[in-house]
Design an enzyme around this catalytic site. Structure first.
Site, PDB file in Angstrom:
ATOM      1  N   HIS A  36      19.172  -2.396 -34.096  1.00 50.39           N
ATOM      2  CA  HIS A  36      19.129  -1.800 -32.765  1.00 50.39           C
ATOM      3  C   HIS A  36      17.674  -1.415 -32.483  1.00 50.39           C
ATOM      4  O   HIS A  36      16.966  -0.946 -33.379  1.00 50.39           O
ATOM      5  CB  HIS A  36      19.950  -0.514 -32.719  1.00 50.39           C
ATOM      6  CG  HIS A  36      21.433  -0.689 -32.850  1.00 50.39           C
ATOM      7  ND1 HIS A  36      22.030  -1.325 -33.900  1.00 50.39           N
ATOM      8  CD2 HIS A  36      22.437  -0.256 -32.037  1.00 50.39           C
ATOM      9  CE1 HIS A  36      23.359  -1.281 -33.740  1.00 50.39           C
ATOM     10  NE2 HIS A  36      23.625  -0.647 -32.620  1.00 50.39           N
TER      11      HIS A  36
ATOM     12  N   ARG B 234      39.949   6.520 -44.354  1.00 45.18           N
ATOM     13  CA  ARG B 234      39.866   7.007 -45.731  1.00 45.18           C
ATOM     14  C   ARG B 234      40.127   5.929 -46.789  1.00 45.18           C
ATOM     15  O   ARG B 234      39.467   5.914 -47.823  1.00 45.18           O
ATOM     16  CB  ARG B 234      40.871   8.149 -45.943  1.00 45.18           C
ATOM     17  CG  ARG B 234      40.670   9.359 -45.026  1.00 45.18           C
ATOM     18  CD  ARG B 234      39.416  10.122 -45.370  1.00 45.18           C
ATOM     19  NE  ARG B 234      39.162  11.231 -44.468  1.00 45.18           N
ATOM     20  CZ  ARG B 234      39.633  12.464 -44.619  1.00 45.18           C
ATOM     21  NH1 ARG B 234      40.439  12.748 -45.637  1.00 45.18           N
ATOM     22  NH2 ARG B 234      39.333  13.410 -43.756  1.00 45.18           N
TER      23      ARG B 234
ATOM     24  N   GLU C  50      17.071   0.855 -27.130  1.00 49.05           N
ATOM     25  CA  GLU C  50      18.259   1.287 -26.388  1.00 49.05           C
ATOM     26  C   GLU C  50      17.903   2.514 -25.556  1.00 49.05           C
ATOM     27  O   GLU C  50      18.252   2.600 -24.383  1.00 49.05           O
ATOM     28  CB  GLU C  50      19.398   1.607 -27.355  1.00 49.05           C
ATOM     29  CG  GLU C  50      20.677   2.060 -26.692  1.00 49.05           C
ATOM     30  CD  GLU C  50      21.805   2.298 -27.697  1.00 49.05           C
ATOM     31  OE1 GLU C  50      22.937   2.503 -27.246  1.00 49.05           O
ATOM     32  OE2 GLU C  50      21.556   2.251 -28.921  1.00 49.05           O
TER      33      GLU C  50
END
Length: 346
Positions: free
Chosen positions: A204, A80, A207
């Site tokens: 990415h 937070r 994958e």
């Protein structure tokens, strides 16, 4: 991984421990220790997060990749304020340094915080404080790769990049896209803008979404490294391109097993990727969530049949594929070579 239990194991274990390492594909938020997650969840009264380490381990039993993402996003809710991010980054730095990791480029799930109303400045101030302290205390150098989940769409990517360009420190080296794997084509112009701002393209791809996404990452996003990329092995032409251009692939075997990208660790393509001449680096991805760390990934690679020379190659590949300066690369590679020279030949 049974081969790690042979008579060769003690020597290999010391070799793995002593190897100078870099890590290029590890997620900051996915590296949160269960104890830290429990502490932060209690501090901020976050519901839905288990309250004991044993329950956290059970929570980390993933049915598939979408389930992993669901748990990942739930755990991020515990972060937070600036102190939370500093605590997390400090923990991660100390854990990496204890494994003789000298340098790491960490993915930061920036959009996961922006979407919760947490300003990028809060994230960056926290992790930068920890980065500077870690360098002084442990000698480890950290760099950041902010990213966004591709399945959230182009708007999420634009908001993330805007925040990076506005508030990102000099230690940001690249820009990435992850999440549930979708076509990379919609992000062509977005990554063009990131590259124009001198951020490296580090998506990415491949994958669990197929070789087509790797082609898109290369041709459209001009990827300099591919996160995972294991699906490339099903496309001989793509393998040839990756080999010829020596484009690094950041591979994380245990992650691929735990998210069901491979059925068993014995079926992981890491040995075949190396035999094909690909520039493979070894990484832990989200280590506590997958019950691993970088040392264990080297043990796993050994269990797949890779000996000390191949493990040294993986370590060198990581150095070469990193954004360390040239002199630091030379020093680390010299150390790796010297360690291998001392290791008894089989």
């Amino acid at each position: 991984m049974d081969r790690s239990l042979t008579a060769e194991a003690p020597g290999i274990e010391a070799f793995i421990r002593d190897l100078p390492k870099v890590e290029l594909h590890v997620h900051l938020e996915g590296s949160m220790r269960p104890a830290t997650l429990i502490e932060l969840a209690a501090r901020h009264r976050v519901e839905g997060i288990p309250g004991t380490p044993e329950e956290i381990r059970d929570w980390y039993e993933f049915r598939d990749f979408p389930h992993f993402i669901e748990v990942y996003l739930a755990s991020v809710e515990a972060l937070r304020d600036e102190e939370d991010f500093a605590l997390l980054a400090a923990d991660v730095a100390a854990t990496l340094a204890a494994q003789n990791v000298r340098y790491a480029e960490l993915h930061v799930s920036l959009y996961g915080h922006l979407m919760r109303g947490i300003p990028a400045r809060v994230v960056f101030d926290g992790i930068e404080h920890a980065r500077r302290e870690a360098e002084r205390e442990h000698g480890i150098h950290l760099r950041w790769i902010p990213d966004f989940p591709g399945d959230y769409g182009l708007e999420a990517g634009e908001e993330t990049l805007d925040a990076v360009l506005r508030d990102g420190p000099d230690s940001v080296v690249g820009f990435g896209v992850g999440g549930i794997e979708v076509s990379r084509a919609p992000f062509t112009d977005l990554f063009g803008r990131a590259r124009a701002a001198e951020l490296h393209s580090l998506p990415h791809a491949g994958e669990n979404g197929g070789a087509d996404h790797v082609w898109e990452a290369l041709d459209l996003l001009h990827a300099e490294r591919i996160g995972h990329g294991i699906d490339s092995m099903g496309d001989e032409r793509l393998v040839g391109r990756l080999r010829d251009e020596q484009i690094p692939l950041d591979v994380a075997p245990t992650s691929n097993l735990r998210t069901r990208a491979v059925d068993t660790i014995g079926k992981h393509p890491l040995p075949r990727m190396m035999e094909a001449g690909l520039l493979v680096t070894l990484n832990s991805d989200d280590p506590p969530m997958f019950g691993t760390d970088l040392l264990n990934e080297y043990r796993t690679a050994h269990g797949l049949g890779l000996g000390a020379p191949e493990l040294a190659t993986l370590a060198r590949n990581g150095v070469r594929a990193s954004y360390l300066d040239a002199s630091a690369k030379r020093e680390m590679i010299t150390e790796i070579d010297a360690l291998l020279a001392r290791f008894p030949a089989p």
